[in-house]
Each structure stands twice: as structure tokens, then as C-alpha cells.
Design a protein around this motif. Structure first.
Motif, PDB file in Angstrom:
ATOM      1  N   UNK A   1      53.754  58.661  47.830  1.00 14.24           N
ATOM      2  CA  UNK A   1      53.312  57.278  47.738  1.00 14.24           C
ATOM      3  C   UNK A   1      51.951  57.089  48.408  1.00 14.24           C
ATOM      4  N   UNK A   2      50.998  56.518  47.668  1.00 13.60           N
ATOM      5  CA  UNK A   2      49.671  56.179  48.164  1.00 13.60           C
ATOM      6  C   UNK A   2      49.435  54.700  47.884  1.00 13.60           C
ATOM      7  N   UNK A   3      49.186  53.929  48.920  1.00 12.65           N
ATOM      8  CA  UNK A   3      49.151  52.473  48.812  1.00 12.65           C
ATOM      9  C   UNK A   3      47.738  51.914  48.866  1.00 12.65           C
ATOM     10  N   UNK A   4      47.512  50.855  48.096  1.00 19.97           N
ATOM     11  CA  UNK A   4      46.227  50.148  48.103  1.00 19.97           C
ATOM     12  C   UNK A   4      46.454  48.744  47.551  1.00 19.97           C
ATOM     13  N   UNK A   5      45.637  47.766  47.945  1.00 20.28           N
ATOM     14  CA  UNK A   5      45.784  46.418  47.397  1.00 20.28           C
ATOM     15  C   UNK A   5      45.453  46.385  45.900  1.00 20.28           C
ATOM     16  N   UNK A   6      46.193  45.574  45.155  1.00 19.05           N
ATOM     17  CA  UNK A   6      45.952  45.375  43.724  1.00 19.05           C
ATOM     18  C   UNK A   6      46.164  43.909  43.383  1.00 19.05           C
ATOM     19  N   UNK A   7      45.429  43.435  42.390  1.00 19.20           N
ATOM     20  CA  UNK A   7      45.598  42.063  41.914  1.00 19.20           C
ATOM     21  C   UNK A   7      45.044  41.978  40.499  1.00 19.20           C
ATOM     22  N   UNK A   8      45.190  40.850  39.865  1.00 21.15           N
ATOM     23  CA  UNK A   8      44.647  40.682  38.518  1.00 21.15           C
ATOM     24  C   UNK A   8      43.133  40.518  38.601  1.00 21.15           C
ATOM     25  N   UNK A   9      42.382  41.090  37.653  1.00 14.96           N
ATOM     26  CA  UNK A   9      40.918  40.947  37.665  1.00 14.96           C
ATOM     27  C   UNK A   9      40.466  39.485  37.633  1.00 14.96           C
ATOM     28  N   UNK A  10      41.218  38.651  36.895  1.00 15.69           N
ATOM     29  CA  UNK A  10      40.845  37.245  36.792  1.00 15.69           C
ATOM     30  C   UNK A  10      40.961  36.542  38.132  1.00 15.69           C
ATOM     31  N   UNK A  11      42.036  36.827  38.877  1.00 20.05           N
ATOM     32  CA  UNK A  11      42.219  36.194  40.175  1.00 20.05           C
ATOM     33  C   UNK A  11      41.113  36.611  41.141  1.00 20.05           C
ATOM     34  N   UNK A  12      40.728  37.878  41.083  1.00 22.40           N
ATOM     35  CA  UNK A  12      39.681  38.374  41.979  1.00 22.40           C
ATOM     36  C   UNK A  12      38.351  37.650  41.723  1.00 22.40           C
ATOM     37  N   UNK A  13      38.009  37.483  40.445  1.00 24.58           N
ATOM     38  CA  UNK A  13      36.748  36.831  40.103  1.00 24.58           C
ATOM     39  C   UNK A  13      36.748  35.369  40.530  1.00 24.58           C
ATOM     40  N   UNK A  14      37.882  34.696  40.386  1.00 18.09           N
ATOM     41  CA  UNK A  14      37.964  33.279  40.734  1.00 18.09           C
ATOM     42  C   UNK A  14      37.941  33.082  42.239  1.00 18.09           C
ATOM     43  N   UNK A  15      38.557  33.982  42.987  1.00 20.29           N
ATOM     44  CA  UNK A  15      38.728  33.802  44.430  1.00 20.29           C
ATOM     45  C   UNK A  15      37.518  34.234  45.231  1.00 20.29           C
ATOM     46  N   UNK A  16      36.890  35.348  44.861  1.00 22.32           N
ATOM     47  CA  UNK A  16      35.800  35.910  45.674  1.00 22.32           C
ATOM     48  C   UNK A  16      34.529  36.093  44.854  1.00 22.32           C
TER      49      UNK A  16
ATOM     50  N   UNK B   1      30.523  38.128  44.753  1.00 19.54           N
ATOM     51  CA  UNK B   1      30.081  39.518  44.888  1.00 19.54           C
ATOM     52  C   UNK B   1      29.816  39.926  46.326  1.00 19.54           C
ATOM     53  N   UNK B   2      29.655  38.961  47.209  1.00 17.45           N
ATOM     54  CA  UNK B   2      29.342  39.268  48.617  1.00 17.45           C
ATOM     55  C   UNK B   2      30.580  39.205  49.514  1.00 17.45           C
ATOM     56  N   UNK B   3      31.730  39.525  48.960  1.00 11.80           N
ATOM     57  CA  UNK B   3      32.970  39.394  49.719  1.00 11.80           C
ATOM     58  C   UNK B   3      33.024  40.412  50.852  1.00 11.80           C
ATOM     59  N   UNK B   4      33.748  40.013  51.893  1.00 15.20           N
ATOM     60  CA  UNK B   4      34.027  40.874  53.036  1.00 15.20           C
ATOM     61  C   UNK B   4      35.524  41.180  53.054  1.00 15.20           C
ATOM     62  N   UNK B   5      35.886  42.243  53.731  1.00 18.93           N
ATOM     63  CA  UNK B   5      37.310  42.609  53.765  1.00 18.93           C
ATOM     64  C   UNK B   5      38.156  41.507  54.378  1.00 18.93           C
ATOM     65  N   UNK B   6      37.603  40.762  55.300  1.00 21.80           N
ATOM     66  CA  UNK B   6      38.340  39.652  55.908  1.00 21.80           C
ATOM     67  C   UNK B   6      38.661  38.557  54.895  1.00 21.80           C
TER      68      UNK B   6
END
Length: 294
Positions: free
Chosen positions: A162-177, A179-184
């Protein structure tokens, strides 16, 4: 009654004779001579210790014991036929139990296996909760999640770690953040959890050492596949295994913001009883291991 059991020929001869009440007709139905049939009936009566037919000048008739014996013999022969069918079918049927979160990963491999081995049926049963021990009373093969077992009574094959990483829908990512997003900025999402202890997110945060603590909004599900399905539908961001998410990532149903993934120390392992040696099972295991490596 003698201690040894009657043969199936004895029992079949009895049922045919009970049906026809005539040695000649019963012998013809079984494609044997009248003398051979008569000897089968005599041998059966010797075993059970009672007469099953009255032999009279005008023909045969059943004794009370013979009449009572008919349904018992029918039941015995039916059970024997069913047992033989079950053994024959089971030799080409593999009962597999796996966690439900593996379904999307496993089904294409099962369909491919069926094309190459059409005579072998794989019967898949999914478990919602991760098991601790394999259940070989009901299944031939079991896939378990966790650390590889040290048991000497099973043979195990690691399908993948098992190798874990965050995942989400591409549409949600574009709406929420932007291009200058930070990990926080991940805390702006609803975090989707597959367990109430939120272990996967805690492991990810610890591995990043970025000062990220927790999300403002959290949603917990009872299984990983539920959390991943919610992520696909844009409800939030989940921690997913990159192997299980591969198909959704390739089809752009999910995206992974980070190239890196953290090893959880857990694996998905295929287990079989140590003593099991069946050609159909060997063929399936070899196939699945080969497919898992690609």
C-alpha cells in the motif's frame, strides 16, 4: 444386519425391481441379465438381514420392510449423485474472498482470466470489513489487507504494498485552489476518511512535515471504496492507495496533487491453505500475480 454396506448396484437393482415388480423387466431396464439382477437383490437382502420382496408364483410384491426401504434408498442415491456433481463442479470453481475496496482493481483481472481459462469459474465474495484471519472453511483463496502473515499453515503471495497519497476529482481541485496553492491549502477541502481513527491522513501529514494539522471539515466512511467514491463525486479529498486508484487516475476521474506517496507498511496478500494443491487454483494464482506485476 451384517456390518458391510450394500453397493450402488445393489441399491439400483432394488429400486428397478421395486418399480417393475418383475425381475425380467427390471433387468432389461438396467441392461443386465435376470440372473445377475436376482443375485444383486439377494446380496442386498443378505446385507440388510430382511426380505424385501415376496416371491410368489404370480409375481413379486414388496414386503413392509421393502416399502419402507424405497424412500431411504432414493435419498441415498440422490445424495451420492449430488455429491459427485459438487466434487466435479468444485474442481473447476474457485471461491475467492477479497475486501470490497479491491473490486475495481480485481474485476478486470477476473474478466481477463475468464477469457483465457473459460472452464474455470472464479466466484468472488467481497467483505466490507478487513479480516484478521483467512476463512478457508468457505473459500479456497482469501485476499487480506495488513502485514504479511507468519503462519506456517498458509502460503501467501504479496499482490502489492500500500502506497498512500491524496486524491480528489480534477473539477473540485480547479474550483477550490488556484495555481499558487500551498500545501497548507489542503485544509480548505473536506477530508474524507476510511476509518474513524483517520490513520491514513495522520500518516500522510507526518510524512510531509509541512505544519499541516487538520481540516476544518471531515467526513468519515466505513470503507475505503466509499471514501474514494465520494472523492470521485467531488465531496472532498481522500487518501488513497495509488495501485487501487490507478484506473480512476488514468481515466481522469481522480487526480493526485503530489507525485510522492507514503508507504503505510500494509500490503494486500493472497492466501491459500498450505496443503491445497489444485491445478485450477495454481493457474489462477499465477495469472493474478502476473497481472499484479504489470
Amino acid at each position: 444386519m451384517k456390518h458391510h454396506l450394500p453397493t450402488t448396484k445393489n441399491l439400483q437393482a432394488f429400486l428397478a425391481t421395486a418399480q417393475h415388480l418383475n425381475f425380467t423387466h427390471a433387468a432389461q431396464a438396467l441392461n443386465m441379465t435376470q440372473g445377475a439382477l436376482s443375485r444383486q437383490i439377494q446380496a442386498l437382502e443378505d446385507v440388510v438381514g430382511v426380505a424385501l420382496f415376496y416371491r410368489q408364483a404370480r409375481g413379486l410384491s414388496l414386503t413392509p420392510q421393502g416399502s419402507k426401504f424405497i424412500p431411504l434408498v432414493e435419498d441415498i442415491l440422490t445424495r451420492m449423485r449430488n455429491a459427485m456433481l459438487e466434487v466435479a463442479e468444485r474442481s473447476n470453481r474457485i471461491k475467492l474472498n477479497a475486501p470490497s475496496c479491491l473490486t475495481s482493481w480485481l474485476l478486470p483481472k477476473l474478466m481477463s482470466f475468464q477469457q483465457f481459462y473459460p472452464d474455470i469459474e472464479v466466484e468472488l465474495t467481497s467483505s466490507i470489513k478487513h479480516q484478521v484471519l483467512p476463512n478457508f472453511d468457505e473459500f479456497d483463496l482469501v485476499i487480506l489487507y495488513g502485514k504479511p502473515t507468519q503462519s506456517l499453515s498458509v502460503t501467501q503471495y504479496v499482490l502489492f504494498d500500500e502506497l498512500l497519497t491524496p486524491v480528489c476529482s480534477p473539477e473540485l481541485w480547479k474550483v477550490t485552489l488556484d495555481d499558487d496553492w500551498q500545501e497548507s491549502d489542503l485544509s480548505r477541502f473536506t477530508w474524507l476518511h476510511a476509518d474513524i481513527e483517520q490513520q491514513d491522513w495522520k500518516l500522510w501529514i507526518k510524512s510531509r512535515n509541512s505544519g499541516l494539522q487538520k481540516a476544518k471539515r471531515n467526513q468519515t466512511f466505513s470503507t475505503l471504496d466509499q471514501a474514494m467514491n465520494a472523492a470521485q463525486q467531488g465531496f472532498g479529498i481522500a487518501i488513497g492507495d495509488i495501485t487501487l486508484a490507478k484506473q480512476d487516475l488514468n481515466m481522469n476521474r481522480l487526480m493526485r496533487p503530489f507525485e510522492t506517496a507514503v508507504a503505510s507498511g500494509q500490503s494486500y496478500c493472497l492466501l491459500r491453505p498450505e496443503q491445497a494443491q489444485e491445478t485450477s487454483i495454481d493457474s489462477f494464482i499465477n495469472w493474478l500475480l502476473e497481472q499484479s506485476a504489470t
